[in-house]
Design a protein around this motif. Sequence first.
Motif, short mmCIF file in Angstrom:
data_model
loop_
_atom_site.label_atom_id
_atom_site.label_comp_id
_atom_site.label_asym_id
_atom_site.label_seq_id
_atom_site.Cartn_x
_atom_site.Cartn_y
_atom_site.Cartn_z
N PRO A 614 0.83 -1.21 0.00
CA PRO A 614 0.00 0.00 0.00
C PRO A 614 0.86 1.25 0.00
N GLY A 615 0.27 2.35 -0.52
CA GLY A 615 0.97 3.62 -0.54
C GLY A 615 0.43 4.52 -1.65
N THR A 616 1.08 5.66 -1.79
CA THR A 616 0.73 6.60 -2.86
C THR A 616 1.92 6.72 -3.78
N TYR A 617 1.71 6.46 -5.04
CA TYR A 617 2.78 6.43 -6.03
C TYR A 617 2.53 7.53 -7.08
N ARG A 618 3.64 8.12 -7.50
CA ARG A 618 3.57 9.17 -8.53
C ARG A 618 3.95 8.52 -9.87
N ALA A 619 2.93 8.25 -10.69
CA ALA A 619 3.17 7.63 -11.99
C ALA A 619 3.44 8.71 -13.03
N THR A 620 4.22 8.34 -14.02
CA THR A 620 4.57 9.27 -15.09
C THR A 620 4.25 8.63 -16.43
N LEU A 621 3.45 9.32 -17.24
CA LEU A 621 3.11 8.85 -18.58
C LEU A 621 3.82 9.73 -19.59
N ILE A 623 4.33 10.47 -23.67
CA ILE A 623 3.81 10.27 -25.03
C ILE A 623 4.88 10.76 -26.01
N THR A 624 5.29 9.88 -26.90
CA THR A 624 6.31 10.22 -27.90
C THR A 624 5.70 10.17 -29.28
N THR A 625 5.86 11.26 -30.02
CA THR A 625 5.40 11.34 -31.41
C THR A 625 6.63 11.48 -32.30
N PRO A 626 6.47 11.41 -33.60
CA PRO A 626 7.63 11.57 -34.48
C PRO A 626 8.36 12.90 -34.31
N THR A 627 7.72 13.87 -33.67
CA THR A 627 8.33 15.20 -33.59
C THR A 627 8.44 15.75 -32.18
N GLY A 628 8.14 14.96 -31.15
CA GLY A 628 8.25 15.53 -29.82
C GLY A 628 7.82 14.57 -28.73
N VAL A 629 7.93 15.05 -27.48
CA VAL A 629 7.61 14.24 -26.30
C VAL A 629 6.74 15.08 -25.37
N ALA A 630 5.68 14.47 -24.82
CA ALA A 630 4.84 15.11 -23.81
C ALA A 630 4.78 14.21 -22.59
N THR A 631 4.78 14.80 -21.41
CA THR A 631 4.80 14.04 -20.17
C THR A 631 3.74 14.55 -19.21
N THR A 632 3.11 13.62 -18.48
CA THR A 632 2.17 14.00 -17.44
C THR A 632 2.37 13.09 -16.23
N HIS A 633 1.98 13.58 -15.07
CA HIS A 633 2.09 12.82 -13.83
C HIS A 633 0.70 12.63 -13.23
N PHE A 634 0.48 11.49 -12.61
CA PHE A 634 -0.76 11.26 -11.89
C PHE A 634 -0.47 10.32 -10.73
N THR A 635 -1.35 10.28 -9.75
CA THR A 635 -1.09 9.49 -8.55
C THR A 635 -1.88 8.19 -8.56
N ILE A 636 -1.28 7.17 -8.03
CA ILE A 636 -1.92 5.88 -7.80
C ILE A 636 -1.91 5.63 -6.30
N THR A 637 -3.07 5.56 -5.70
CA THR A 637 -3.18 5.28 -4.27
C THR A 637 -3.63 3.82 -4.12
N THR A 638 -2.78 3.02 -3.53
CA THR A 638 -3.07 1.60 -3.40
C THR A 638 -3.66 1.30 -2.03
N HIS A 639 -4.26 0.13 -1.89
CA HIS A 639 -4.88 -0.28 -0.64
C HIS A 639 -4.71 -1.79 -0.49
N LEU A 640 -4.94 -2.28 0.69
CA LEU A 640 -4.78 -3.72 0.96
C LEU A 640 -5.85 -4.53 0.25
#
Length: 640
Positions: A614-621, A623-640
């Motif tokens: 369990p915990g809170t995780y900071r995930a990072t997505l 996205i890569t295209t032929p001409t660039g890269v975009a990034t975003t972050h979101f949280t995953i909160t886990t439980h038992l």
Amino acid sequence: MRRTWRVVVVTAVALLAVPAAAAPAAPIATVDPGVQRLLPRPVEAVATGRTPFSLTEDSRIVAGGAARAVADYLGDLLRPATGYRLPITGGHARRGDIVLDLGRGKGPQGHAVEGYRLVTDERAATISADTPAGLFNGVQTFRQLLPAWVESRSKVGGPWKAQAAKISDYPRFGYRGVMLDVARSYLTVAEIKRYIDTAVLFKVNTVHLHLTDDQAWRIAINPPEDNPSGLDYGALTRVGSLGGADRYGNGTPLGTGPAIRGSYTQRDYSEIVAHARSRFVTVVPEIDGPGHTNAALASIPQLNPDGVTKPMNNTADVGYSTLDANSPVTYEFLRTVLGQLAKLTPGPYLHIGGDEALVTGHDNYLTYLRKVLPEVTALGKIPMGWNEFAAVDLPPGAVIHFWRGATLADTLKQVARGAKVVMSPAGTTYLDQKYDPSSPIGLSWACRNACDFDRYYDWEPVRDGLTESDVIGVTGPLWSETIRGLAQAEWLSHPRLASIAEVAWTQQSARNLADFTARLSSLGSRLTIAGVNFRPSPAVPWTTDISAPSQRTRTLRGEIARFTAPSAAAPLATLDHGDGTKADATVTPTTTAGPLTAPGLWKVTAAEHRYSRPGTYRATLTITTPTGVATTHFTITTHL
């Protein structure tokens, strides 16, 4: 032209991009680089540096009296994506509210009709104006300050923030329009309403409906109680609506298939007018004459001197038909048609066409206009016509719809007598022209080879001897010889309509093509999320916007995000789970792209991943295209 791309680094929901610094603006207009994404370019827009405005589930829309209709529109616009109730209330504003402040002196001084002020900060978002139309314009600007995902018709995770800014804005011209040719190929009532809803984003306030032509007659006309010639008005739609521009005169097919047939009942037309009015858009109906009238001649035999109905013509040919300028039946017919349209249309204008009457004869053409113009003014309407109708002395205030320069001398003569002008020079406003020779639809007689948004932006309406007070506005005509339905109409219109709209709204001295191109970059995401088709020009550095909501789960699987990527052929996605592991994710389009369809939204699907504790995780997505890269972050909160 080199294809460019610009990406946005985002958290949770991607905010609109901040374009690179543009060329300095003219002194009369100030736009801070931090709010440079706004279309059209406002007169003054300054980023204050304060804490952004946040729209939350506790936010309300504070409005009363005549502001209520705009509040209803704003609530309907924001609720689907946010999922918030956004109740409309009176009284005092509290933190996080949107305030519609309507009253005399609330807008920019000297611009009461459509001007507005907008202030956003941590306390509230306040739109102030003298009129509901001004408030509505301010709403379109506030809409663009929010993330592009606000255009979604289904709930999307926030946050919903608008940059802290002070904006004071008003239009250069009061008439900012688009013309829809529904005669050569029909658009449904729902499609016209949908087109209007997109056009108002750019502060377009006039929709000109080309209802009749050689190819078809689209509006129902009821038989009058007094019908001395026994004209069968029902035949106008029973017969005349069955035509369309299917092919060229030489037999070569037009468009991607036959033209779409159909007609509008008077109730249909009233529904369009009411919807437009709710968006502060004026409808201008056009009944073309004396040329472009074959559909009428094919429907009612008495309109022909020999009493024999003409055959319907499903080619794109024009210039071969004419009403009889010397027949009393012609004016009996027009009196009925124009009278009914005048009653159905609350706007000030009736457009009577007047172009390309090639077989009428000059004297007969003058006779026709001299009889029809008084009929229009007697109905309490301002007569409007294509610039050929400037050949006759026009009543003061009549509007010349200028599309080509052949009759410039006549236009200037009538302007000197008090006529006004709406500018639609074909080479820089006709939205039906091909973007380039490879365009699958469109024509190319008015603009050849390079007809992208830049050509439609980089021109000046006040020219050729006209003064600022002579010109009341600008319209982009969308002729439909090759258009089959709304998606194709949108593909030819966007982003060129945004160019025309800024020409009409923003002073010439404050316009700059490089600046406009940078601001255009975020429009692709907004249109994509709204489900509006467009052509993703390779000259625009389109942004990528990602929505990746946070989750509460022990096992991550399935769809985790959606993103926009105009012009991307094969984007890739990589997911950092936040627990020291990474994996590729699957990217699939939500719609099928094609030569007449923008790429649309993409979805990201994660392979199954179980978090070990369990915990809170900071995930990072990423996205890569032929001409660039975009990034975003979101949280995953886990439980038992």
